[in-house]
Design an enzyme around this catalytic site. Structure first.
Site, PDB file in Angstrom:
ATOM      1  N   GLU A   1       0.815  -1.213   0.000  1.00  0.00           N
ATOM      2  CA  GLU A   1       0.000   0.000   0.000  1.00  0.00           C
ATOM      3  C   GLU A   1       0.850   1.267   0.000  1.00  0.00           C
ATOM      4  O   GLU A   1       0.493   2.267  -0.652  1.00  0.00           O
ATOM      5  CB  GLU A   1      -0.951  -0.002   1.200  1.00  0.00           C
ATOM      6  CG  GLU A   1      -2.110  -0.975   1.098  1.00  0.00           C
ATOM      7  CD  GLU A   1      -1.730  -2.419   1.370  1.00  0.00           C
ATOM      8  OE1 GLU A   1      -2.531  -3.324   1.063  1.00  0.00           O
ATOM      9  OE2 GLU A   1      -0.612  -2.642   1.890  1.00  0.00           O
TER      10      GLU A   1
ATOM     11  N   HIS B   1     -11.390  -6.162   8.253  1.00  0.00           N
ATOM     12  CA  HIS B   1     -12.153  -5.892   7.034  1.00  0.00           C
ATOM     13  C   HIS B   1     -13.450  -5.147   7.344  1.00  0.00           C
ATOM     14  O   HIS B   1     -14.453  -5.324   6.646  1.00  0.00           O
ATOM     15  CB  HIS B   1     -12.474  -7.196   6.288  1.00  0.00           C
ATOM     16  CG  HIS B   1     -11.276  -7.919   5.771  1.00  0.00           C
ATOM     17  ND1 HIS B   1     -10.535  -8.754   6.570  1.00  0.00           N
ATOM     18  CD2 HIS B   1     -10.678  -7.917   4.552  1.00  0.00           C
ATOM     19  CE1 HIS B   1      -9.527  -9.255   5.857  1.00  0.00           C
ATOM     20  NE2 HIS B   1      -9.595  -8.759   4.635  1.00  0.00           N
TER      21      HIS B   1
END
Length: 369
Positions: free
Chosen positions: A103, A173
Site C-alpha cells: 500500500e 475488514h
C-alpha cells in the site's frame, strides 16, 4: 503461481464478503436500503447498483482523459468487488494494471504519477489496509502544493478504498478510518451513500485539484439499484444533502449510516410522533457546516451516528462545532451513537454497530431530556 492467485488477502474472508454482497446472507444487514427517488442530474438513466456506477465513472474517466491510470491490487481482473471489471480489456494493461501487495508503494507511485501530470486513480483493496500508506498520503500528498508555495502539486490523485461493516469482516475488514484523514489539511474525503452519489462524487474527486480519498461502504456495493444517469456528471464535494425534513431532531450520518437514520426517522414518527430531519454529510473534509448549523438551530436537538469508534470519531468534530454555533438554541445535549472503543468484533458485530434500535434509544433519550 500467478499474481492473481496470491494477491487476495485473507482469501476466506474475501470470499465470504463477496457472498454477503451477492445477497447470500443479506438478512444479516443492519439497515434497510432506500434508493434515491430522483436523480439530481437530468438526462438518460439506467439501473445500476453502486459497484456498477463506480465502474461506469471509472470508464468515463479513462475515456475522457488519456492521462488517466487505474491501479491497485488485483484490479486488472476487476478487483475483489468487481469495480474495475472490463476496464483492462477496454483500455489496455498500460492504463489499468495490478500492483504488488504494498500500500505504501501504491500511494507513493500514485503521488509520483499525479505530480508528473497523469490522472492517478489508485485502489486500496480494503480501507483497513490503508495505514501502511498513511505517511505517503498525509505527509506527501496532502502537503505537496503547500510546501512548494503552489509551484507544483499532485492534485490529480484519487484513492478509492472499500470501508465499513459488511456482516462478518471482523477486525481487519470492517473499519471506518475517515476521521484519521479529516485531521489533515490538503485532502478531501468523501463517503457516498449509493449509486447516484458514488458516480458523481467519484468523477468530481478525479477532476478535483486536490488529492481526494473516496471511502466506499462495501456493504452498499450490491445493496440495491438506483436510476443512475448514464452520461458524464459531477456532484459537489462539501455540500450535505437534507434527505428528510423535520422540525424536532436533526439526525446526521454518512455512507451506510444514512440508511439507518432514514429508517429510524420513520420509526420515531410512528412511535413518538417526532419529526426528524435527516442529513447525509456526503463529504467529511470539507464538511457542510452551514447546512448542519441551520438544521440544528431549527430542531434544537441533534444526534450524530457513525460506525467508527466513539473517541476521536468525526462525530466529535461535528458536535464541537454545533456546540459553538448553536449553544443558545440547544434544548438537549448532543448525542453520538457510534461504534465502541474496541477493535471491531466478529461474532459481536450486531452489538457493535449503531443500528436502528440504538439510534431510536438516543431519540427517546433526547426528547425526554
Amino acid at each position: 503461481m500467478s499474481l492473481n492467485k496470491v494477491c487476495l488477502k485473507c482469501l476466506g474472508t474475501v470470499t465470504k464478503e463477496i457472498k454477503v454482497l451477492n445477497g447470500i446472507v443479506s438478512k444479516r444487514n443492519h439497515f434497510v436500503y432506500t434508493a434515491d427517488s430522483s436523480s439530481p442530474v437530468k438526462g438518460e438513466t439506467t439501473k445500476m447498483n453502486m459497484f456498477q456506477s463506480i465502474n461506469n465513472a471509472l470508464d468515463i474517466a479513462l475515456k475522457s482523459d488519456d492521462s488517466a491510470l487505474i491501479f491497485g491490487e488485483d484490479i486488472g481482473f476487476g478487483g475483489v468487488f468487481r469495480c474495475t471489471i472490463g476496464l483492462k480489456e477496454k483500455y489496455g494493461k498500460e492504463r489499468v494494471f495490478n500492483t504488488p501487495l504494498c500500500e505504501q508503494g501504491i500511494a507513493g507511485f500514485a503521488i509520483g504519477a499525479a505530480a508528473m501530470g497523469s490522472t492517478a486513480i489508485a485502489e486500496i483493496q480494503f480501507a483497513d489496509y490503508i495505514f501502511p500508506a498513511f505517511d505517503q498520503i498525509v505527509n506527501e500528498a496532502a502537503k505537496y502544493r503547500y510546501r512548494s508555495g503552489g509551484m507544483f502539486d499532485c492534485g490529480k490523485l484519487t484513492i478509492r478504498a472499500p470501508c465499513g461493516a459488511v456482516g462478518h469482516g471482523a477486525l481487519y475488514h470492517s473499519q471506518s478510518p475517515e476521521a484519521y484523514f479529516a485531521h489533515t489539511p490538503g485532502l478531501k474525503v468523501v463517503v457516498p451513500r449509493g449509486p447516484i452519489k458514488a458516480k458523481g462524487l467519484l468523477l468530481s474527486c478525479i477532476r478535483d485539484p486536490d488529492p481526494c480519498l473516496v471511502f466506499e461502504p462495501k456493504v452498499l456495493y450490491r445493496a440495491a439499484v438506483e436510476e443512475v444517469p448514464v452520461g458524464d456528471y459531477q456532484l459537489p464535494i462539501g455540500k450535505a444533502d437534507v434527505l428528510i425534513e423535520g422540525n424536532d431532531i436533526t439526525l446526521i450520518g454518512w455512507g451506510t449510516q444514512v440508511h439507518v437514520l432514514k429508517e429510524v426517522a420513520q420509526m420515531a414518527k410512528e412511535k413518538f410522533q417526532v419529526n426528524c430531519e435527516v442529513i447525509d454529510l456526503v463529504s467529511i473534509l470539507p464538511w457542510d457546516t452551514d447546512t448542519v448549523i441551520k438544521s440544528v438551530k431549527k430542531t434544537k436537538r441533534c444526534i450524530i451516528s457513525h460506525e467508527a469508534p466513539l473517541t476521536g470519531g468525526f462525530g466529535a468534530e461535528i458536535a464541537a462545532t454545533i456546540q459553538e454555533e448553536c449553544f443558545l438554541h440547544l434544548e438537549a445535549p448532543i448525542q453520538r451513537v457510534t461504534g465502541f472503543d474496541t477493535p471491531f468484533p466478529h461474532v459481536f458485530e450486531p452489538f457493535y454497530l449503531p443500528d436502528k434500535w440504538r439510534c431510536l434509544s438516543a431519540i427517546q433519550k433526547i426528547i425526554s431530556y
